[in-house]
Design a protein around this motif. Structure first.
Motif, PDB file in Angstrom:
ATOM      1  N   TRP A  46      -6.284 -32.339 -13.167  1.00 52.73           N
ATOM      2  CA  TRP A  46      -7.567 -33.034 -13.166  1.00 52.73           C
ATOM      3  C   TRP A  46      -7.476 -34.358 -12.431  1.00 52.73           C
ATOM      4  O   TRP A  46      -8.379 -34.720 -11.659  1.00 52.73           O
ATOM      5  N   LEU A  47      -6.386 -35.088 -12.639  1.00 49.32           N
ATOM      6  CA  LEU A  47      -6.208 -36.365 -11.937  1.00 49.32           C
ATOM      7  C   LEU A  47      -6.120 -36.135 -10.434  1.00 49.32           C
ATOM      8  O   LEU A  47      -6.761 -36.843  -9.646  1.00 49.32           O
ATOM      9  N   PRO A  72     -12.932 -33.280 -18.584  1.00 51.59           N
ATOM     10  CA  PRO A  72     -13.371 -33.243 -17.190  1.00 51.59           C
ATOM     11  C   PRO A  72     -13.934 -31.884 -16.745  1.00 51.59           C
ATOM     12  O   PRO A  72     -14.569 -31.795 -15.717  1.00 51.59           O
ATOM     13  N   GLY A  73     -13.669 -30.824 -17.536  1.00 54.47           N
ATOM     14  CA  GLY A  73     -14.131 -29.512 -17.107  1.00 54.47           C
ATOM     15  C   GLY A  73     -15.625 -29.460 -16.877  1.00 54.47           C
ATOM     16  O   GLY A  73     -16.108 -28.822 -15.925  1.00 54.47           O
ATOM     17  N   ALA A  74     -16.400 -30.140 -17.742  1.00 51.07           N
ATOM     18  CA  ALA A  74     -17.855 -30.081 -17.631  1.00 51.07           C
ATOM     19  C   ALA A  74     -18.376 -30.711 -16.342  1.00 51.07           C
ATOM     20  O   ALA A  74     -19.495 -30.395 -15.908  1.00 51.07           O
ATOM     21  N   TYR A  75     -17.599 -31.561 -15.722  1.00 49.72           N
ATOM     22  CA  TYR A  75     -17.988 -32.137 -14.439  1.00 49.72           C
ATOM     23  C   TYR A  75     -18.064 -31.045 -13.365  1.00 49.72           C
ATOM     24  O   TYR A  75     -18.847 -31.145 -12.413  1.00 49.72           O
ATOM     25  N   TYR A  76     -17.244 -30.004 -13.544  1.00 56.87           N
ATOM     26  CA  TYR A  76     -17.145 -28.927 -12.559  1.00 56.87           C
ATOM     27  C   TYR A  76     -17.855 -27.662 -13.050  1.00 56.87           C
ATOM     28  O   TYR A  76     -17.433 -26.549 -12.750  1.00 56.87           O
ATOM     29  N   TRP A  77     -18.945 -27.818 -13.776  1.00 53.90           N
ATOM     30  CA  TRP A  77     -19.600 -26.651 -14.374  1.00 53.90           C
ATOM     31  C   TRP A  77     -20.046 -25.634 -13.339  1.00 53.90           C
ATOM     32  O   TRP A  77     -19.970 -24.417 -13.574  1.00 53.90           O
ATOM     33  N   LEU A 113      -9.734 -50.200 -20.782  1.00 54.47           N
ATOM     34  CA  LEU A 113      -8.390 -50.542 -21.264  1.00 54.47           C
ATOM     35  C   LEU A 113      -7.295 -49.784 -20.517  1.00 54.47           C
ATOM     36  O   LEU A 113      -6.153 -49.732 -20.970  1.00 54.47           O
ATOM     37  N   LYS A 114      -7.649 -49.222 -19.385  1.00 55.53           N
ATOM     38  CA  LYS A 114      -6.687 -48.483 -18.563  1.00 55.53           C
ATOM     39  C   LYS A 114      -5.449 -49.332 -18.289  1.00 55.53           C
ATOM     40  O   LYS A 114      -5.549 -50.503 -17.913  1.00 55.53           O
ATOM     41  N   GLY A 115      -4.280 -48.757 -18.495  1.00 62.70           N
ATOM     42  CA  GLY A 115      -3.017 -49.472 -18.325  1.00 62.70           C
ATOM     43  C   GLY A 115      -2.420 -49.925 -19.639  1.00 62.70           C
ATOM     44  O   GLY A 115      -1.239 -50.278 -19.699  1.00 62.70           O
ATOM     45  N   ARG A 116      -3.215 -49.885 -20.698  1.00 64.06           N
ATOM     46  CA  ARG A 116      -2.732 -50.363 -22.001  1.00 64.06           C
ATOM     47  C   ARG A 116      -2.584 -49.243 -23.028  1.00 64.06           C
ATOM     48  O   ARG A 116      -2.188 -49.493 -24.159  1.00 64.06           O
ATOM     49  N   HIS A 117      -2.909 -48.017 -22.618  1.00 60.33           N
ATOM     50  CA  HIS A 117      -2.870 -46.915 -23.575  1.00 60.33           C
ATOM     51  C   HIS A 117      -1.455 -46.370 -23.739  1.00 60.33           C
ATOM     52  O   HIS A 117      -0.628 -46.421 -22.828  1.00 60.33           O
ATOM     53  N   HIS A 118      -1.203 -45.842 -24.905  1.00 65.67           N
ATOM     54  CA  HIS A 118       0.066 -45.198 -25.208  1.00 65.67           C
ATOM     55  C   HIS A 118      -0.233 -43.893 -25.940  1.00 65.67           C
ATOM     56  O   HIS A 118      -1.129 -43.868 -26.800  1.00 65.67           O
ATOM     57  N   PRO A 119       0.468 -42.804 -25.574  1.00 72.09           N
ATOM     58  CA  PRO A 119       1.483 -42.680 -24.539  1.00 72.09           C
ATOM     59  C   PRO A 119       0.903 -42.837 -23.133  1.00 72.09           C
ATOM     60  O   PRO A 119      -0.315 -42.763 -22.950  1.00 72.09           O
ATOM     61  N   PRO A 120       1.791 -43.031 -22.145  1.00 75.06           N
ATOM     62  CA  PRO A 120       1.338 -43.430 -20.804  1.00 75.06           C
ATOM     63  C   PRO A 120       0.359 -42.467 -20.136  1.00 75.06           C
ATOM     64  O   PRO A 120      -0.483 -42.911 -19.344  1.00 75.06           O
ATOM     65  N   GLU A 127      -7.876 -43.105 -15.834  1.00 80.56           N
ATOM     66  CA  GLU A 127      -8.048 -43.186 -14.377  1.00 80.56           C
ATOM     67  C   GLU A 127      -9.001 -42.115 -13.875  1.00 80.56           C
ATOM     68  O   GLU A 127      -9.949 -42.405 -13.138  1.00 80.56           O
ATOM     69  N   PHE A 128      -8.774 -40.849 -14.288  1.00 84.37           N
ATOM     70  CA  PHE A 128      -9.655 -39.819 -13.736  1.00 84.37           C
ATOM     71  C   PHE A 128     -11.044 -39.861 -14.371  1.00 84.37           C
ATOM     72  O   PHE A 128     -12.028 -39.513 -13.718  1.00 84.37           O
ATOM     73  N   VAL A 129     -11.156 -40.325 -15.596  1.00 80.14           N
ATOM     74  CA  VAL A 129     -12.481 -40.487 -16.190  1.00 80.14           C
ATOM     75  C   VAL A 129     -13.259 -41.573 -15.447  1.00 80.14           C
ATOM     76  O   VAL A 129     -14.459 -41.430 -15.185  1.00 80.14           O
ATOM     77  N   ASP A 130     -12.574 -42.655 -15.098  1.00 80.75           N
ATOM     78  CA  ASP A 130     -13.214 -43.723 -14.332  1.00 80.75           C
ATOM     79  C   ASP A 130     -13.723 -43.195 -12.989  1.00 80.75           C
ATOM     80  O   ASP A 130     -14.876 -43.436 -12.598  1.00 80.75           O
TER      81      ASP A 130
END
Length: 212
Positions: A46-47, A72-77, A113-120, A127-130
């Motif tokens: 997806w990314l 993200p699947g619904a974006y590609y319906w 908050l991208k960059g601060r989430h865990h796990p990485p 990123e891909f949602v943005d």
């Protein structure tokens, strides 16, 4: 495994509750954002697609799943409807005001908050949602009038594209009956499930922030 269900509804339209319902009806496993959060191996297709602008490799991205809901699947319906021509399509819906408020309290803070989430790998999800939201809403999701026009146009486009006998319009709160009738299945002897409330989402973000 053949994909039997395609979810065309945007995130925050009751997709997690529907995921649980499909599993009760033996229409899973269901590909949903919750699966991506749990399994880093599901994220790269997806990314890569979002970054390149290409259609995802659905054979890889949806391997082992009988149904798909949520971004993200619904974006590609559209692409999914062509790729799996025998799959039924469910369009989950809710009123725009409630949807927009929920987005502002859940998904948009997650992206910010991208960059601060865990796990990485959850940063890759952010990123891909943005990227996806920027494309889908033309970079103007912060404009309520524009966002409403895109949101409502999405619903009308799905309804105009997918034949009636293949499409179920499922408003939040509709319960078991329309879903079971659509698939010709008996109504389970259980309450329709509920999951991923705004508070659930916010608590999960807070619990999984990386400490600097």
């Amino acid at each position: 495994m053949t994909l039997e269900v395609i979810g065309a509804g945007m995130g925050r339209t009751g997709t997690e509750s529907l995921r649980l319902a499909l599993q009760i009806l033996d229409l899973g496993p269901c590909h949903h954002m919750v699966e991506l959060r749990a399994d880093a191996a599901l994220v790269p297709p997806w990314l890569t697609a979002m970054q390149s602008g290409a259609t995802p490799d659905f054979d890889t991205a949806l391997k082992g799943f009988a149904s798909q809901l949520d971004w993200p699947g619904a974006y590609y319906w559209r692409e999914l409807a062509d790729w799996a021509p025998n799959a039924k399509v469910i369009l989950t819906t809710r009123g725009f005001d409630g949807w927009y408020a929920s987005m502002q309290q859940t998904i948009l803070p997650f992206v910010a908050l991208k960059g601060r989430h865990h796990p990485p790998h959850r940063n890759d999800i952010a990123e891909f949602v943005d990227l996806m939201l920027t494309k889908q809403f033309g970079g103007k999701l912060d404009d309520p009038a524009h966002a409403k026009a895109v949101f409502e146009a999405h619903i009308e486009t799905v309804k105009a594209t997918i034949p009636n006998d293949r499409l179920l319009l499922l408003p939040v709160g509709a319960g078991w009956r329309p879903l079971c009738d659509f698939f010709g299945l008996p109504v389970p002897d259980a309450d329709y499930p509920s999951g991923n409330t705004t508070k659930d989402f916010q608590d999960r973000i807070a619990a999984n922030l990386r400490e600097d």
